[in-house]
Motif scaffolding. Structure first.
Motif, short mmCIF file in Angstrom:
data_model
loop_
_atom_site.label_atom_id
_atom_site.label_comp_id
_atom_site.label_asym_id
_atom_site.label_seq_id
_atom_site.Cartn_x
_atom_site.Cartn_y
_atom_site.Cartn_z
N GLN A 180 41.90 45.08 40.68
CA GLN A 180 40.48 44.73 40.78
C GLN A 180 40.28 43.27 41.22
O GLN A 180 39.45 42.99 42.07
CB GLN A 180 39.81 44.98 39.44
CG GLN A 180 38.32 44.82 39.44
CD GLN A 180 37.73 45.27 38.11
OE1 GLN A 180 38.43 45.48 37.13
NE2 GLN A 180 36.43 45.41 38.08
N PHE A 181 41.04 42.36 40.63
CA PHE A 181 40.78 40.94 40.88
C PHE A 181 41.66 40.33 41.96
O PHE A 181 41.28 39.31 42.54
CB PHE A 181 40.93 40.14 39.58
CG PHE A 181 39.85 40.46 38.59
CD1 PHE A 181 38.57 39.96 38.75
CD2 PHE A 181 40.11 41.29 37.52
CE1 PHE A 181 37.57 40.26 37.86
CE2 PHE A 181 39.11 41.60 36.61
CZ PHE A 181 37.83 41.09 36.77
N ALA A 182 42.83 40.90 42.24
CA ALA A 182 43.74 40.29 43.21
C ALA A 182 44.35 41.29 44.19
O ALA A 182 45.23 40.92 44.96
CB ALA A 182 44.86 39.55 42.46
N SER A 186 46.01 36.24 35.10
CA SER A 186 44.71 36.54 34.50
C SER A 186 44.38 35.45 33.48
O SER A 186 45.20 35.13 32.61
CB SER A 186 44.78 37.90 33.80
OG SER A 186 43.79 38.02 32.81
N ALA A 187 43.18 34.87 33.58
CA ALA A 187 42.76 33.83 32.62
C ALA A 187 42.75 34.39 31.20
O ALA A 187 43.10 33.68 30.24
CB ALA A 187 41.39 33.29 33.00
N ASP A 188 42.39 35.65 31.05
CA ASP A 188 42.37 36.28 29.74
C ASP A 188 43.78 36.34 29.14
O ASP A 188 43.99 36.00 27.98
CB ASP A 188 41.78 37.69 29.85
CG ASP A 188 41.82 38.44 28.53
OD1 ASP A 188 41.26 37.93 27.53
OD2 ASP A 188 42.45 39.51 28.48
N LEU A 189 44.76 36.75 29.94
CA LEU A 189 46.14 36.82 29.46
C LEU A 189 46.68 35.41 29.17
O LEU A 189 47.42 35.21 28.21
CB LEU A 189 47.02 37.53 30.48
CG LEU A 189 48.41 37.93 30.03
CD1 LEU A 189 48.36 38.81 28.77
CD2 LEU A 189 49.14 38.66 31.15
N TRP A 211 42.58 34.10 37.82
CA TRP A 211 41.33 34.83 38.06
C TRP A 211 40.73 35.19 36.72
O TRP A 211 41.42 35.25 35.71
CB TRP A 211 41.55 36.08 38.91
CG TRP A 211 42.25 37.21 38.20
CD1 TRP A 211 41.69 38.14 37.38
CD2 TRP A 211 43.65 37.51 38.24
NE1 TRP A 211 42.64 39.02 36.91
CE2 TRP A 211 43.86 38.65 37.42
CE3 TRP A 211 44.75 36.94 38.88
CZ2 TRP A 211 45.11 39.21 37.25
CZ3 TRP A 211 45.98 37.51 38.70
CH2 TRP A 211 46.16 38.62 37.90
N GLY A 212 39.43 35.42 36.75
CA GLY A 212 38.73 35.85 35.55
C GLY A 212 38.11 34.70 34.78
O GLY A 212 38.28 33.54 35.12
N SER A 270 40.81 30.45 40.77
CA SER A 270 40.91 29.03 40.47
C SER A 270 42.36 28.68 40.74
O SER A 270 43.27 29.39 40.32
CB SER A 270 40.56 28.75 39.00
OG SER A 270 39.22 29.09 38.76
N CYS A 271 42.59 27.59 41.48
CA CYS A 271 43.94 27.31 41.96
C CYS A 271 44.32 25.86 41.69
O CYS A 271 43.54 24.94 41.96
CB CYS A 271 44.01 27.60 43.45
SG CYS A 271 45.66 27.46 44.15
#
Length: 166
Positions: free
Chosen positions: A17-19, A75-78, A103-104, A151-152
């Motif tokens: 979904q995100f990447a 994943s920012a959540d992970l 991401w996220g 975000s990189c």
């Protein structure tokens, strides 16, 4: 030597979904893309994108012996939930030799000053393959957006596919 991208995600769906479009475009550009997944879901959607799926736990156990990739996407959540992932990302940013992409939401506060917002514009093929991968995840086809936002850290990318978000 081929460039390597390691994607670290809690689920197959999250990675797709995100990447998913970025994963596909990097594979088509000749990169070796490995997606490290924390769950035991069907990995066929990742194979549709051309990525090699691996179990996150087994890779984390041998992380020190693993060659460093040019790019790590997480994943920012992970990042927020798993201390081992957090240490790896912070270490990569401190070294400065690996491009780190997240991401996220929410973006971890400790990284806020060391990352910038970037986008990847998906190729037409990436949009088509991402749609197929989402379908394999059970997500109904609602169209695939032309860009993915990240975000990189370390903007000296070895590839010109991530550009500053305007």
């Amino acid at each position: 030597m081929r460039y390597r991208l390691d994607v670290v995600a809690p689920t197959v769906l999250d990675a797709v979904q995100f990447a998913g479009g970025w994963i596909f475009d990097r594979v088509m550009a000749g990169w070796d893309v490995t997606v490290l997944i924390a769950d035991n879901a069907d990995v066929r959607p990742l194979e549709i994108l051309g990525a090699v799926p691996r179990d996150l736990e087994s890779v984390l156990e041998s992380w020190a012996e693993r060659p460093h990739p040019q790019t790590v996407a997480v994943s920012a959540d992970l990042f927020s939930r798993d201390e081992r992932v957090r240490r790896g990302v912070v270490g990569a940013l401190d070294q400065g030799a690996t491009e780190v992409t997240l991401w996220g939401e929410p973006l971890p506060a400790e990284l806020d000053s060391s990352v910038d917002s970037v986008v990847h514009r998906l190729s037409a093929a990436a949009r088509a393959f991402k749609a197929q991968a989402l379908g394999a995840c059970g997500v109904p086809d609602r169209g695939v957006a032309p860009v993915e936002t990240f975000s990189c850290g370390m903007m000296a990318s070895v590839a010109a596919d991530l550009v500053p978000a305007s």
